[in-house]
Scaffold this active site. Structure first.
Site, mmCIF file in Angstrom:
data_model
loop_
_atom_site.group_PDB
_atom_site.id
_atom_site.type_symbol
_atom_site.label_atom_id
_atom_site.label_comp_id
_atom_site.label_asym_id
_atom_site.label_seq_id
_atom_site.Cartn_x
_atom_site.Cartn_y
_atom_site.Cartn_z
ATOM 1 N N ASP A 188 8.917 2.715 -16.028
ATOM 2 C CA ASP A 188 8.144 2.057 -15.106
ATOM 3 C C ASP A 188 8.477 3.254 -13.834
ATOM 4 O OD1 ASP A 188 10.797 2.046 -15.048
ATOM 5 O OD2 ASP A 188 10.470 1.146 -12.726
ATOM 6 N N SER A 219 10.694 2.678 -7.845
ATOM 7 C CA SER A 219 10.453 2.042 -8.689
ATOM 8 C C SER A 219 8.552 1.368 -9.366
ATOM 9 C CB SER A 219 11.262 0.942 -8.544
ATOM 10 O OG SER A 219 11.366 -0.377 -9.874
ATOM 11 N N LYS A 262 19.358 -1.026 -15.247
ATOM 12 C CA LYS A 262 19.089 -1.862 -16.668
ATOM 13 C C LYS A 262 18.892 -0.247 -16.824
ATOM 14 C CE LYS A 262 15.012 -2.741 -13.298
ATOM 15 N NZ LYS A 262 15.214 -2.941 -12.039
HETATM 16 C C1 G16 Z 1 13.839 -4.325 -8.604
HETATM 17 C C2 G16 Z 1 16.040 -5.064 -8.808
HETATM 18 C C3 G16 Z 1 15.294 -6.075 -9.790
HETATM 19 C C4 G16 Z 1 14.388 -7.215 -9.472
HETATM 20 C C5 G16 Z 1 13.564 -6.567 -9.520
HETATM 21 C C6 G16 Z 1 12.634 -7.918 -9.068
HETATM 22 O O1 G16 Z 1 14.481 -3.854 -10.153
HETATM 23 O O2 G16 Z 1 16.744 -4.117 -9.297
HETATM 24 O O3 G16 Z 1 17.073 -6.480 -10.076
HETATM 25 O O4 G16 Z 1 14.679 -7.936 -10.475
HETATM 26 O O5 G16 Z 1 13.616 -5.684 -8.182
HETATM 27 O O6 G16 Z 1 13.521 -8.154 -7.191
HETATM 28 P P1 G16 Z 1 12.377 -8.777 -6.248
HETATM 29 O O7 G16 Z 1 11.579 -9.885 -7.614
HETATM 30 O O8 G16 Z 1 12.595 -8.979 -5.176
HETATM 31 O O9 G16 Z 1 10.693 -8.328 -6.746
HETATM 32 P P2 G16 Z 1 13.266 -2.201 -9.815
HETATM 33 O O10 G16 Z 1 12.892 -2.172 -10.641
HETATM 34 O O11 G16 Z 1 12.095 -2.977 -8.499
HETATM 35 O O12 G16 Z 1 14.471 -1.351 -9.067
#
Ligand code: G16
Length: 542
Positions: A276, A112, A375
């Site tokens: 991102d 991500s 998302k």
């Molecule tokens: C992921 C999750 C999101 C979460 C984010 C941050 O996003 O899919 O639901 O809000 O991580 O998570 P944390 O606070 O545990 O670091 P992504 O965009 O990194 O896949």
């Protein structure tokens, strides 16, 4: 020829908030990726006869990993793998493809917003047949499988050429190489009023979209420039690079500073946005205005009916618990069901599948709807463009009007990164133990009304998830949340979320850090975290 390679469990292959994320170098250790992929196969009851979607955000090791996964899928009897051309697929596009092609699931290669490259991070996520991240029961089964792993299967074959769209074979398995952008762009065209947005651009409306050298470059070019007529120069950093140009592809004011600087000028474009690494997050900006993700979610909830795909209104809305309750204000005013879930997009899946929520969002720059089960960064950008095209006012005016109507939830997140993991866990444990005595406690100007360790009972399948963050409410209409991130790869990241409601009509245009000063003080009084961790200030403020 199928080879059976003996192996042994590798410690730490436990999926976090969003799949397994580790240093790229760890993933490149012999057998590391293979072990985890075999654990996925074993954890989901095998892939014999199944159809899977595979693709990633193009970061370092993506191409090699795709080839390994194809060979492992073929060795374990998968009937078909649909793969993005060049091994590329944004996370939203992968989710859409799984649904469109009725696949049994998919593997998305991405860490991500974490930096990429040999010194950066890599990640693997399994999504189920609804197109969404595997729910906890599935990730737990995968983890359990990793603990008992003794061998993996892989086909001995030459790498496939994935540079051309079309059908090919790997032993008995069909491989369909698809254009990563087209199906997704077609879906966007069904949801939004492209005609109105085209007119907006032809009337001189200006845009800066920062793809941050990550996967959305080709998507943004096709949709914003080619289909909607935005100027060619509107898409910045449009070429995906394996190390994201050395940057940190996280669309927030700190990491997208190039765009922030541009948008804060008096002669900035009308609208700014960024996405991102894998294209599921978004940041929304107007000329000299930053819209917090929580506010963006609330604005979308209040205006989604202006887009053709949402003209019938919303069935319900959902946010992660740490996300501000600006969404709840809209839901209340419009009589919508509103859910608060743990952090992690996977928790929205059941609500979306059951038609209990149409729109979901998180403070971490994620917004999306039931069009897919992830998302979706560009979706949020197009939703905003659709709203602006219909309302014919600026981003600043949209925000002003919104706060006048619903009040303003001042909101900010402070991150303390790379803390000692044990010390960070101790802080959370200590707070947990003190929860019962917190009500009535005065912390500077604020008094605690309630405190809890957030847990969630899924209203659809009844599953219970505990320990999801310390949530503290104050009688003055403020809230403080502390939790440890589940997506980092070094040490621990402590996230401190703060909000305070102002019902207006005055005091709606303050600086958020000033409006939140008493909550920031209360947090320090409760945790002494700056002293405890020897930190003067947070590493990231969103
Ligand atoms: C992921 C999750 C999101 C979460 C984010 C941050 O996003 O899919 O639901 O809000 O991580 O998570 P944390 O606070 O545990 O670091 P992504 O965009 O990194 O896949």
């Amino acid at each position: 020829m199928i080879r059976t390679i003996s192996s042994a469990p590798i410690a730490g292959q436990k999926p976090g908030t969003s799949g397994l994320r580790k240093k790229t170098s760890a993933f490149m250790e012999p057998g590391y990726l293979e072990n985890f992929i075999q654990s996925i196969w074993n954890g989901i009851g095998g892939v014999q006869g199944k159809c899977l979607v595979v693709g990633g955000d193009g970061r370092y090791f993506n191409t090699k990993a795709v080839q390994i996964i194809l060979k492992m899928a073929a060795a374990s009897g998968a009937s078909k793998v649909i793969v993005g051309q060049g091994g590329l697929l944004s996370t939203p596009a992968a989710s859409h493809l799984i649904r469109l092609k009725k696949a049994d699931g998919g593997i998305i290669l991405s860490a991500s917003h974490n930096p990429g490259g040999l010194d950066g991070d890599f990640g693997v996520k399994f999504n189920t047949s609804n197109g969404g991240p595997a729910p906890e029961a599935v990730t737990e089964a995968i983890y359990q499988a990793s603990l008992g792993l003794s061998e993996y299967l892989i086909l001995e074959a030459a790498d496939l050429d994935l540079s051309n769209v079309g059908l090919t074979r790997l032993a008995d398995m069909t491989v369909e190489v698809v254009d990563p952008v087209n199906d997704y762009a077609d879906l966007m065209e069904k949801l939004f009023d492209f005609e109105a947005i085209r007119t907006l651009f032809s009337n001189g409306f200006t845009l800066a979209f920062d793809a941050m050298h990550a996967v959305t470059g080709p998507y943004a070019h096709e949709i914003l420039v080619r289909r909607l007529g935005a100027d060619e120069t509107s898409v910045l950093n449009a070429t995906p690079l394996p190390d994201f140009g050395g940057g940190h592809p996280d669309p927030n004011p700190v990491w997208a500073h190039e765009l922030m600087t541009k948008m804060m000028q008096p002669d900035a474009p009308d609208f700014g946005a960024a996405s991102d690494g894998d294209g599921d997050r978004n940041m929304i900006l107007g000329r000299q205005v930053y819209v917090t993700p929580s506010d963006s979610l609330a604005v979308i909830a209040a205006n989604a009916h202006l887009a053709p795909g949402y003209v019938k209104g919303l069935a319900g809305v959902a946010r992660s618990m740490p996300t501000s309750s600006a969404l709840d204000r809209v839901a209340e005013a419009r009589g919508l069901e509103c859910h608060a879930t743990p952090t992690g997009w996977k928790f929205f899946g059941n609500l979306l599948d059951a038609g209990r929520a149409t729109l979901c969002g998180e403070e971490s720059a994620g917004t999306g709807s039931d069009h897919i089960r992830e998302k979706d960064g560009l979706w949020a950008v197009l939703m905003w463009l659709n709203i602006l095209a219909k309302r014919q006012i600026s981003v600043a005016e949209v925000m002003r009007n919104h706060w006048q109507e619903f009040g303003r939830n001042y909101y900010s997140r402070h991150d303390y990164e790379e803390l000692d993991a044990t010390a960070a866990q101790e802080l959370i444990d200590e707070l947990r133990q003190r929860l019962d005595q917190m009500a009535g406690q005065e912390l500077g100007a604020l008094t605690i009304s309630a405190a809890e360790d957030f847990s969630y009972k899924d209203p659809i399948d009844g599953s219970i998830t505990t320990g999801q963050g310390i949530q503290i409410h104050f009688i003055e209409g403020a809230r403080l949340v502390l939790r440890l991130s589940g997506t980092g790869t070094s040490g621990a990241t402590l996230r401190v979320y703060m909000e305070r409601f102002n019902s207006g009509p005055s005091g709606l245009e303050s600086d958020p850090q000033e409006a939140l000063a008493e909550v920031i003080t209360a947090c320090e009084k409760l945790t002494s975290l700056r002293q405890r961790f020897g930190r003067e200030r947070p590493d990231v403020i969103t």
